[in-house]
Design a protein around this motif. Structure first.
Motif, PDB file in Angstrom:
ATOM      1  N   ASP A 181      56.104  40.993 -20.501  1.00 37.56           N
ATOM      2  CA  ASP A 181      57.348  41.059 -19.607  1.00 37.56           C
ATOM      3  C   ASP A 181      57.285  40.523 -18.521  1.00 37.56           C
ATOM      4  O   ASP A 181      57.477  40.590 -17.827  1.00 37.56           O
ATOM      5  CB  ASP A 181      57.365  42.562 -19.606  1.00 37.56           C
ATOM      6  N   VAL A 213      59.430  38.171 -18.392  1.00 37.45           N
ATOM      7  CA  VAL A 213      60.668  37.786 -17.526  1.00 37.45           C
ATOM      8  C   VAL A 213      62.203  38.972 -17.463  1.00 37.45           C
ATOM      9  O   VAL A 213      61.432  39.965 -17.492  1.00 37.45           O
ATOM     10  CB  VAL A 213      61.981  36.923 -19.363  1.00 37.45           C
ATOM     11  N   HIS A 237      65.780  42.457 -20.539  1.00 40.60           N
ATOM     12  CA  HIS A 237      67.110  41.955 -21.260  1.00 40.60           C
ATOM     13  C   HIS A 237      66.715  42.972 -22.704  1.00 40.60           C
ATOM     14  O   HIS A 237      65.475  43.356 -22.981  1.00 40.60           O
ATOM     15  CB  HIS A 237      66.307  40.357 -22.518  1.00 40.60           C
ATOM     16  N   ASN A 282      68.399  34.298 -19.859  1.00 41.54           N
ATOM     17  CA  ASN A 282      68.593  34.884 -21.625  1.00 41.54           C
ATOM     18  C   ASN A 282      69.105  33.206 -22.306  1.00 41.54           C
ATOM     19  O   ASN A 282      68.333  33.073 -23.322  1.00 41.54           O
ATOM     20  CB  ASN A 282      69.546  36.161 -21.474  1.00 41.54           C
ATOM     21  N   MET A 293      66.895  31.115 -22.464  1.00 39.82           N
ATOM     22  CA  MET A 293      65.402  31.497 -22.747  1.00 39.82           C
ATOM     23  C   MET A 293      65.549  31.186 -24.695  1.00 39.82           C
ATOM     24  O   MET A 293      65.110  30.970 -25.757  1.00 39.82           O
ATOM     25  CB  MET A 293      65.005  33.219 -23.132  1.00 39.82           C
ATOM     26  N   THR A 319      63.773  28.847 -26.698  1.00 39.99           N
ATOM     27  CA  THR A 319      62.962  29.139 -27.971  1.00 39.99           C
ATOM     28  C   THR A 319      63.992  28.059 -28.731  1.00 39.99           C
ATOM     29  O   THR A 319      62.835  27.615 -30.011  1.00 39.99           O
ATOM     30  CB  THR A 319      63.851  29.951 -28.799  1.00 39.99           C
ATOM     31  N   ASP A 338      58.304  37.195 -29.415  1.00 36.96           N
ATOM     32  CA  ASP A 338      57.911  37.347 -28.249  1.00 36.96           C
ATOM     33  C   ASP A 338      58.944  38.461 -27.166  1.00 36.96           C
ATOM     34  O   ASP A 338      58.947  39.520 -26.743  1.00 36.96           O
ATOM     35  CB  ASP A 338      56.805  36.544 -27.333  1.00 36.96           C
ATOM     36  N   TYR A 339      59.568  37.325 -27.581  1.00 39.20           N
ATOM     37  CA  TYR A 339      61.292  37.456 -26.226  1.00 39.20           C
ATOM     38  C   TYR A 339      62.172  38.789 -27.561  1.00 39.20           C
ATOM     39  O   TYR A 339      62.014  39.657 -26.170  1.00 39.20           O
ATOM     40  CB  TYR A 339      61.881  36.455 -26.116  1.00 39.20           C
ATOM     41  N   TRP A 340      61.827  38.461 -28.304  1.00 40.97           N
ATOM     42  CA  TRP A 340      63.027  40.186 -28.693  1.00 40.97           C
ATOM     43  C   TRP A 340      62.375  40.906 -29.998  1.00 40.97           C
ATOM     44  O   TRP A 340      62.646  41.698 -29.908  1.00 40.97           O
ATOM     45  CB  TRP A 340      63.594  38.882 -30.115  1.00 40.97           C
TER      46      TRP A 340
END
Length: 366
Positions: free
Chosen positions: A73, A75, A78, A196, A199, A203, A281-283
């Motif tokens: 985390d 960022v 989100h 967001n 990102m 991506t 990783d982000y979602w």
């Protein structure tokens, strides 16, 4: 704390509102949720933005920012979606009701028209004999786009989409400094939206490195759009949020069509393409996630921005509290409702205060 009347919930003084993740208010009871000394850890545990420095071991390892596979985390807050939430997003449109709404919507239509030309976007209905034609035939006749054309459109879209949130946050930040008072919780939400969208760009950049010509187009478009949105936000923030709300409606349509194209087999390269590591990783996607799952997640993000901006546009930007400063509605709401009206936001704020009071009582009793 007594329940606030609907007409006063939004007009609650900003000094009694809270910053998004600290859960501080003017209520002494709710202040018990915050550590009272610099050496005391939060009773809530690690925050939603990742472990606070007080929650880390004394000697935390140094992160190498040159590593493109950074995980965790790192960022702002989100959403992370379930499979049901990813597929619950609906294409929605809010009808223009005022002159301001009509101006915002017509500007979006104009921008969409220019953007479609610049990105070479095509979405013509398939001919009656489509089943008899090959994929190359449909692309040559302008009925379908290939993966490269889709990616060019998406990269251009996301490089511009991250601008409004940052501009709005910066202007509200400066206003808060000038007036020397709290912002009522708007800044953090706007910064989250900007990051967001950025990102999203990071991506999709993992699939393609744009050419110098494309980058030059982005620089030119960003320069024009940034300054235009800056000036417009100075004149009418509500109109600008309505504009972004309609812009996100178009983004939901675009990603919905992209999903349909992938599932129909019209974009074969993307059909079984693994999701980029940054997206997993982000979602918080599974190890076997596909690129299609990434597009579903991006569409869900856009529906979230659609909901938030239409809701903010219905508020009094000078005095109303951001209803999403402490808590956000469920994805079931954001995916199927175009936005809150002012009365809905007041009711949601009341529910949030009640939830915080209940959480405070549980902490006090423990």
């Amino acid at each position: 704390m007594k329940a606030l009347p609907a007409h006063s919930a939004l007009l609650r003084p900003c000094l009694a509102s809270t910053s998004k993740r600290t859960l501080m208010t003017s209520s002494a009871r709710l202040n018990q949720l915050v550590a009272k000394t610099t050496n005391q850890k939060s009773q809530l545990g690690p925050g939603t933005e990742g472990p606070h420095i007080k929650d880390l071991p004394p000697k935390a390892p140094v992160v190498d920012v040159s590593d493109r596979n950074i995980r965790g985390d790192w960022v702002l807050f989100h959403p992370v979606y379930t499979q049901e939430e990813l597929r619950s997003v609906e294409v929605l449109h809010r009808e223009a009701r005022t002159l301001s709404d009509k101006i915002a919507y017509n500007f979006v239509r104009l921008l969409r028209w220019g953007f479609d030309i610049a990105s070479g976007y095509k979405h013509k209905p398939l001919p009656p004999n489509a089943k008899e034609l090959t994929l190359d035939d449909l692309r040559r006749d302008g009925y379908l786009m290939d993966e490269s054309q889709w990616l060019k459109r998406i990269l251009f879209l996301e490089s511009i989409a991250a601008v409004p949130g940052m501009v709005a946050a910066a202007l509200r930040h400066l206003r808060s400094l000038r007036l020397m008072r709290r912002d009522c919780g708007w800044i953090h939400t706007l910064l989250e939206e900007a990051e967001n969208e950025r990102m999203h760009l990071m991506t999709f950049m993992s699939l393609k490195n744009p050419s110098p010509v494309f980058r030059a187009m982005v620089i030119a478009a960003q320069g024009v759009f940034y300054n235009a949105f800056f000036l417009c936000y100075l004149i009418s923030p509500s109109t600008c949020h309505r504009f972004v709300g309609h812009l996100e409606e178009e983004a939901v349509i675009t990603y919905t069509r992209c999903i349909e194209e992938i599932e129909a087999g019209h974009l074969p390269i993307w059909s079984n393409l693994p999701a980029p590591e940054i997206a997993k990783d982000y979602w918080r996607l599974g190890p076997d996630a596909k690129f299609l799952d990434v597009v579903y997640a991006v569409r869900s993000d856009e529906s979230n921005h659609r909901f938030v901006n239409h809701s903010l546009a219905s508020l009094n930007w000078k005095s109303d509290v951001n209803p999403f400063a402490l808590r956000e509605p469920s994805m079931a709401t954001k995916a199927t409702v175009v936005g809150f009206e002012r009365e809905d936001s007041a009711k949601f704020i009341q529910e949030t205060h009640h939830a915080l009071e209940e959480a405070s009582r549980k902490v006090s009793d423990s």
